[in-house]
Design a protein around this motif. Structure first.
Motif, PDB file in Angstrom:
ATOM      1  N   PRO A  55       0.811  -1.229   0.000  1.00 15.34           N
ATOM      2  CA  PRO A  55       0.000   0.000   0.000  1.00 15.34           C
ATOM      3  C   PRO A  55       0.838   1.270   0.000  1.00 15.34           C
ATOM      4  CG  PRO A  55      -0.796  -1.565   1.647  1.00 15.34           C
ATOM      5  CD  PRO A  55       0.518  -2.083   1.153  1.00 15.34           C
ATOM      6  N   LEU A  56       2.091   1.167   0.436  1.00 18.32           N
ATOM      7  CA  LEU A  56       2.947   2.348   0.492  1.00 18.32           C
ATOM      8  C   LEU A  56       3.639   2.628  -0.841  1.00 18.32           C
ATOM      9  CD1 LEU A  56       4.643   1.904   3.994  1.00 18.32           C
ATOM     10  CD2 LEU A  56       2.531   3.119   3.401  1.00 18.32           C
ATOM     11  N   ASP A  57       3.582   1.668  -1.766  1.00 18.54           N
ATOM     12  CA  ASP A  57       4.281   1.829  -3.039  1.00 18.54           C
ATOM     13  C   ASP A  57       3.350   2.142  -4.205  1.00 18.54           C
ATOM     14  OD1 ASP A  57       6.613   1.290  -1.701  1.00 18.54           O
ATOM     15  OD2 ASP A  57       6.626  -0.839  -2.224  1.00 18.54           O
ATOM     16  N   CYS A  58       2.034   2.058  -3.981  1.00 20.30           N
ATOM     17  CA  CYS A  58       1.098   2.333  -5.063  1.00 20.30           C
ATOM     18  C   CYS A  58       0.527   3.743  -4.906  1.00 20.30           C
ATOM     19  CB  CYS A  58      -0.039   1.306  -5.077  1.00 20.30           C
ATOM     20  SG  CYS A  58      -1.190   1.425  -3.685  1.00 20.30           S
ATOM     21  N   GLU A  59      -0.139   4.219  -5.930  1.00 20.27           N
ATOM     22  CA  GLU A  59      -0.822   5.501  -5.839  1.00 20.27           C
ATOM     23  C   GLU A  59      -1.959   5.400  -4.820  1.00 20.27           C
ATOM     24  OE1 GLU A  59      -0.281   8.482  -7.345  1.00 20.27           O
ATOM     25  OE2 GLU A  59       1.597   7.630  -8.092  1.00 20.27           O
ATOM     26  N   PRO A  60      -2.162   6.428  -4.004  1.00 20.88           N
ATOM     27  CA  PRO A  60      -3.239   6.356  -3.014  1.00 20.88           C
ATOM     28  C   PRO A  60      -4.596   5.997  -3.619  1.00 20.88           C
ATOM     29  CG  PRO A  60      -1.830   8.227  -2.552  1.00 20.88           C
ATOM     30  CD  PRO A  60      -1.372   7.664  -3.857  1.00 20.88           C
ATOM     31  N   LYS A  61      -4.868   6.470  -4.834  1.00 17.22           N
ATOM     32  CA  LYS A  61      -6.151   6.184  -5.466  1.00 17.22           C
ATOM     33  C   LYS A  61      -6.317   4.699  -5.797  1.00 17.22           C
ATOM     34  CE  LYS A  61      -4.542   7.250 -10.159  1.00 17.22           C
ATOM     35  NZ  LYS A  61      -4.731   8.140 -11.342  1.00 17.22           N
ATOM     36  N   SER A  62      -5.209   3.943  -5.791  1.00 12.43           N
ATOM     37  CA  SER A  62      -5.259   2.509  -6.105  1.00 12.43           C
ATOM     38  C   SER A  62      -5.329   1.635  -4.865  1.00 12.43           C
ATOM     39  CB  SER A  62      -4.021   2.121  -6.934  1.00 12.43           C
ATOM     40  OG  SER A  62      -3.967   2.865  -8.127  1.00 12.43           O
ATOM     41  N   LEU A  63      -5.410   2.244  -3.711  1.00  8.86           N
ATOM     42  CA  LEU A  63      -5.386   1.497  -2.455  1.00  8.86           C
ATOM     43  C   LEU A  63      -6.476   0.441  -2.405  1.00  8.86           C
ATOM     44  CD1 LEU A  63      -3.860   1.432   0.277  1.00  8.86           C
ATOM     45  CD2 LEU A  63      -5.503   3.113   1.131  1.00  8.86           C
ATOM     46  N   LYS A  64      -7.668   0.790  -2.881  1.00  9.73           N
ATOM     47  CA  LYS A  64      -8.815  -0.125  -2.803  1.00  9.73           C
ATOM     48  C   LYS A  64      -8.686  -1.295  -3.768  1.00  9.73           C
ATOM     49  CE  LYS A  64     -11.569   2.815  -5.929  1.00  9.73           C
ATOM     50  NZ  LYS A  64     -11.380   1.988  -7.134  1.00  9.73           N
ATOM     51  N   ASP A  65      -7.767  -1.211  -4.721  1.00  9.56           N
ATOM     52  CA  ASP A  65      -7.648  -2.257  -5.738  1.00  9.56           C
ATOM     53  C   ASP A  65      -6.582  -3.291  -5.415  1.00  9.56           C
ATOM     54  OD1 ASP A  65      -9.596  -0.930  -7.354  1.00  9.56           O
ATOM     55  OD2 ASP A  65      -8.039   0.493  -7.983  1.00  9.56           O
ATOM     56  N   ILE A  66      -5.887  -3.137  -4.311  1.00 14.94           N
ATOM     57  CA  ILE A  66      -4.870  -4.104  -3.917  1.00 14.94           C
ATOM     58  C   ILE A  66      -5.537  -5.435  -3.588  1.00 14.94           C
ATOM     59  CG2 ILE A  66      -3.149  -4.658  -2.150  1.00 14.94           C
ATOM     60  CD1 ILE A  66      -2.586  -1.665  -1.941  1.00 14.94           C
ATOM     61  N   GLY A  67      -4.933  -6.516  -4.049  1.00 14.26           N
ATOM     62  CA  GLY A  67      -5.522  -7.839  -3.848  1.00 14.26           C
ATOM     63  C   GLY A  67      -5.091  -8.495  -2.551  1.00 14.26           C
ATOM     64  N   VAL A  68      -6.063  -9.120  -1.874  1.00 13.40           N
ATOM     65  CA  VAL A  68      -5.784  -9.922  -0.680  1.00 13.40           C
ATOM     66  C   VAL A  68      -5.602 -11.373  -1.116  1.00 13.40           C
ATOM     67  CG1 VAL A  68      -6.703 -10.778   1.500  1.00 13.40           C
ATOM     68  CG2 VAL A  68      -7.091  -8.386   0.831  1.00 13.40           C
ATOM     69  N   LEU A  69      -4.433 -11.938  -0.832  1.00 15.35           N
ATOM     70  CA  LEU A  69      -4.123 -13.300  -1.261  1.00 15.35           C
ATOM     71  C   LEU A  69      -4.403 -14.327  -0.182  1.00 15.35           C
ATOM     72  CD1 LEU A  69      -0.755 -12.609  -3.114  1.00 15.35           C
ATOM     73  CD2 LEU A  69      -3.079 -12.612  -4.048  1.00 15.35           C
ATOM     74  N   ALA A  70      -4.160 -13.949   1.079  1.00 14.61           N
ATOM     75  CA  ALA A  70      -4.322 -14.907   2.169  1.00 14.61           C
ATOM     76  C   ALA A  70      -4.275 -14.171   3.495  1.00 14.61           C
ATOM     77  CB  ALA A  70      -3.220 -15.976   2.122  1.00 14.61           C
ATOM     78  N   THR A  71      -4.708 -14.855   4.527  1.00  7.53           N
ATOM     79  CA  THR A  71      -4.460 -14.401   5.894  1.00  7.53           C
ATOM     80  C   THR A  71      -3.707 -15.499   6.622  1.00  7.53           C
ATOM     81  OG1 THR A  71      -6.587 -15.263   6.689  1.00  7.53           O
ATOM     82  CG2 THR A  71      -6.523 -12.943   5.992  1.00  7.53           C
ATOM     83  N   ILE A  72      -3.027 -15.095   7.673  1.00  9.65           N
ATOM     84  CA  ILE A  72      -2.328 -16.045   8.543  1.00  9.65           C
ATOM     85  C   ILE A  72      -2.824 -15.770   9.947  1.00  9.65           C
ATOM     86  CG2 ILE A  72      -0.098 -16.864   9.391  1.00  9.65           C
ATOM     87  CD1 ILE A  72       1.158 -15.717   6.800  1.00  9.65           C
ATOM     88  N   LEU A  73      -3.440 -16.739  10.564  1.00  6.44           N
ATOM     89  CA  LEU A  73      -3.999 -16.579  11.910  1.00  6.44           C
ATOM     90  C   LEU A  73      -3.265 -17.501  12.868  1.00  6.44           C
ATOM     91  CD1 LEU A  73      -6.483 -15.013  13.271  1.00  6.44           C
ATOM     92  CD2 LEU A  73      -7.495 -17.287  13.417  1.00  6.44           C
ATOM     93  N   GLY A  74      -2.525 -16.922  13.794  1.00  2.00           N
ATOM     94  CA  GLY A  74      -1.762 -17.745  14.725  1.00  2.00           C
ATOM     95  C   GLY A  74      -0.798 -18.669  14.014  1.00  2.00           C
ATOM     96  N   GLY A  75      -0.296 -18.227  12.868  1.00  2.00           N
ATOM     97  CA  GLY A  75       0.651 -19.044  12.105  1.00  2.00           C
ATOM     98  C   GLY A  75       0.021 -19.976  11.104  1.00  2.00           C
ATOM     99  N   SER A  76      -1.321 -20.106  11.101  1.00  9.02           N
ATOM    100  CA  SER A  76      -2.012 -20.983  10.152  1.00  9.02           C
ATOM    101  C   SER A  76      -2.476 -20.178   8.946  1.00  9.02           C
ATOM    102  CB  SER A  76      -3.225 -21.649  10.815  1.00  9.02           C
ATOM    103  OG  SER A  76      -2.814 -22.484  11.876  1.00  9.02           O
ATOM    104  N   VAL A  77      -2.151 -20.666   7.762  1.00  2.69           N
ATOM    105  CA  VAL A  77      -2.457 -19.948   6.533  1.00  2.69           C
ATOM    106  C   VAL A  77      -3.880 -20.261   6.078  1.00  2.69           C
ATOM    107  CG1 VAL A  77      -1.852 -19.657   4.101  1.00  2.69           C
ATOM    108  CG2 VAL A  77      -0.042 -19.902   5.833  1.00  2.69           C
ATOM    109  N   HIS A  78      -4.614 -19.200   5.704  1.00  2.97           N
ATOM    110  CA  HIS A  78      -5.960 -19.320   5.151  1.00  2.97           C
ATOM    111  C   HIS A  78      -5.984 -18.570   3.826  1.00  2.97           C
ATOM    112  CE1 HIS A  78      -7.659 -20.826   8.998  1.00  2.97           C
ATOM    113  NE2 HIS A  78      -6.738 -20.037   9.524  1.00  2.97           N
ATOM    114  N   VAL A  79      -6.100 -19.299   2.735  1.00  2.00           N
ATOM    115  CA  VAL A  79      -6.051 -18.702   1.405  1.00  2.00           C
ATOM    116  C   VAL A  79      -7.385 -18.048   1.090  1.00  2.00           C
ATOM    117  CG1 VAL A  79      -5.707 -19.140  -1.054  1.00  2.00           C
ATOM    118  CG2 VAL A  79      -4.354 -20.389   0.643  1.00  2.00           C
ATOM    119  N   ALA A  80      -7.336 -16.805   0.599  1.00  2.00           N
ATOM    120  CA  ALA A  80      -8.563 -16.093   0.226  1.00  2.00           C
ATOM    121  C   ALA A  80      -9.167 -16.717  -1.025  1.00  2.00           C
ATOM    122  CB  ALA A  80      -8.253 -14.618   0.005  1.00  2.00           C
ATOM    123  N   GLU A  81     -10.470 -16.640  -1.125  1.00  2.00           N
ATOM    124  CA  GLU A  81     -11.181 -17.213  -2.285  1.00  2.00           C
ATOM    125  C   GLU A  81     -11.712 -16.099  -3.175  1.00  2.00           C
ATOM    126  OE1 GLU A  81     -14.209 -19.663  -0.626  1.00  2.00           O
ATOM    127  OE2 GLU A  81     -12.802 -21.180   0.116  1.00  2.00           O
TER     128      GLU A  81
END
Length: 542
Positions: free
Chosen positions: A516-542
């Motif tokens: 988010p710090l390297d893109c244009e501020p107007k593009s912030l909402k378009d950044i893709g979420v690939l996964a989350t990690i909860l307590g070290g466990s990976v959960h891939v976004a769908e």
């Protein structure tokens, strides 16, 4: 004991002592080390995980004001003005006109058994010119079964004549919240909780209690995961006995992908019962379930004309909104919960509601001084500058509804608030200048859950038509990122556990396809979420 080291192109830690890193070590679900590759030495046997080596890792996003209803409402017909996708990825086109709404109601009614009530949600009459939605408009679409439409704000519903008669509501003319037409009879619009409860009671179901369903909680968790959220609230949970059982069971599952903070709905219980219930829950949580706060509902919504505004009230001359309980009762509840040592999250959409609650908190603090109470005003959308200074003096937190700028900014500028008050809609920069702890939120399902979009709203302050509202209240991208991570965690009293990537905290992370710090501020909402990690466990976004 296994230690996993995650490698990323860049790790944004939200830790001011070390803002960036490339490696993060996790043991037993907590962060063991953060830094460059050299900082991973001396940790013993480690497993290197390079699957995110080309991506960017942030602390898991924290959504400080949303509702598990996001996991329940999709069982009903969506009629919102803006198209949306449900938790399973299905596209709902919504309704951009009354005629389109009526046709979708007819089509949906044809799929239901005869006489089965039809429930729809998300409709927002403020977008349509002319008279407000009434029972005649609904009767023209469906008149052979009870029909209930929850407005987008969740503070107003409109029902057809069949539902009015089924609930006996035509006999209650003059009751606050049951609106009447020019003929003096109920017109089908019901405002705020007391009036809407009569419909739920008649139907034998309450949408606000569906949050106690395990299916709802699992669906809510999937929505959170796909948005990059690892800690989420349910900020109006009735905490019924059955609901508490469901919360404990669902969050105890190893694969539940989010930490959950339910805030008890204060108006669902007497003060004595509510305090006793919350105190009894405190020891029943787990690492993914955090009991504690209470949610107090004061007024309604600005776009629904049920928020309480100070003079001159609504810009277009509509009557002022209504209270969900008498003001003196609301103040008494603040004092009681404060005295009991319970953190309050207080819904205050209008500035008159803010004023009432500032008076209540000031009185409570005078009677029972308490440091670090972290009482939080929620929404506080047009809090004025004098009120901001009072909030700072009282040690209050503010969690502002930044998404509102996009979805209803044009409506407020032209109809409900006018030009000047719209410039201070969600005054985030002013709050930060005063040193007030600030978070931003989506209020899902009122608007879609998506912290990066919420951050974009706080940075760009653009309405749906592209107008900029209050450019002097814009915040920077780093400030907005703090508001969806550490800032939100602070308002939930969880900043010692989540919100930044520091040694000892839960290993909760969000993986993005760019920084988010390297893109244009107007593009912030378009950044893709690939996964989350909860307590070290990976959960891939769908």
């Amino acid at each position: 004991m296994t230690t996993t080291v995650y490698v990323a192109r860049k790790i944004l830690t939200m830790n001011p002592s070390q803002p960036e890193a490339t490696h993060i070590a996790v043991r037993d679900g907590r962060i063991l080390a953060v830094g460059p590759e050299g900082a991973m030495k001396g940790l013993g046997e480690v497993s290197i995980d390079e699957r995110f080596s080309e991506q960017v890792i942030l602390p898991g996003f924290v959504e400080g004001h949303s509702h598990a209803l996001e996991g329940a409402m999709w069982e009903h017909l969506y009629l919102g003005y803006f198209p949306r996708r449900d938790p399973d990825g299905n596209y709902w086109r919504g309704a951009q006109s009354v005629n389109a709404m009526q046709q979708q109601l007819r089509d949906h009614a044809g799929t239901l058994p005869p006489g089965e009530p039809l429930i729809a949600w998300g409709f927002d009459p403020v977008y349509f010119e002319g008279a407000r939605l009434d029972r005649q408009a609904l009767d023209a679409a469906v008149d052979d079964r009870p029909l209930v439409i929850m407005h987008a704000s969740l503070h107003v519903m409109t029902v057809n004549t069949c539902m009015l008669h089924l609930g006996g509501l035509q006999r209650h003319v003059g009751i606050e919240g049951i609106m009447v037409g020019a003929d003096g009879h109920p017109n089908g619009e019901l405002q705020e909780m007391a009036a809407m409860h009569a419909v739920f009671e008649t139907l034998g179901m309450n949408l606000f209690e569906t949050v106690g369903s395990p299916e709802t909680l699992w669906r809510y968790g999937r929505v959170a995961r796909n948005a990059g959220v690892t800690t989420i609230t349910d900020l109006y949970n009735p905490l019924t006995d059955e609901g508490i059982v469901a919360l404990k069971a669902v969050t105890a599952a190893d694969d539940y992908p989010v930490r959950l903070v339910p805030a008890m709905a204060a108006l669902a219980w007497s003060v004595e019962e509510g305090i006793e219930r919350l105190q009894a829950c405190r020891e029943q949580g787990n690492d993914k379930l955090h009991f504690g706060p209470v949610k107090l509902m004061t007024d309604g919504s600005i776009q629904g004309y049920t928020a309480r505004l100070k003079w001159p009230h609504y810009h277009d001359g509509q009557l002022n909104g209504i209270w969900n309980a008498p003001p003196e009762t609301l103040c008494e509840m603040v004092e009681a919960y404060h005295q009991a040592g319970i953190q309050l999250h207080i819904h205050t959409n209008g500035d008159e509601a803010v004023e009432l609650m500032l008076d209540a908190v000031e009185s409570a603090l005078a009677l029972w001084p308490r440091c670090d109470h972290r009482h939080t005003l929620q929404h506080c959308q047009i809090i004025d500058h004098a009120q901001l200074r009072r909030a700072a003096a009282q040690g209050l937190c503010l969690n502002m509804f930044a998404n509102h700028l996009y979805y209803w900014g044009d409506i407020h500028r032209l109809h409900t608030l006018g030009h000047e008050r719209s410039q201070r809609l969600e005054p985030l920069a002013s709050a930060r200048r005063l040193g007030i702890p600030v978070a931003v939120h989506s209020d899902a399902p009122v608007t879609p859950l998506g912290p990066l979009f919420t951050a974009w709203c706080a940075v760009m302050r653009e309405t749906a038509s592209g107008q900029v509202l209050g450019e002097h209240e814009r915040v920077s991208v780093p400030e907005a990122l703090e508001m969806i991570t550490l800032g939100a965690a602070y308002t939930l009293r969880l900043d010692h556990l989540v919100g930044s990537l520091e040694v000892g905290k839960f290993a909760d992370m969000t993986v993005l396809d760019q920084s988010p710090l390297d893109c244009e501020p107007k593009s912030l909402k378009d950044i893709g979420v690939l996964a989350t990690i909860l307590g070290g466990s990976v959960h891939v976004a769908e």
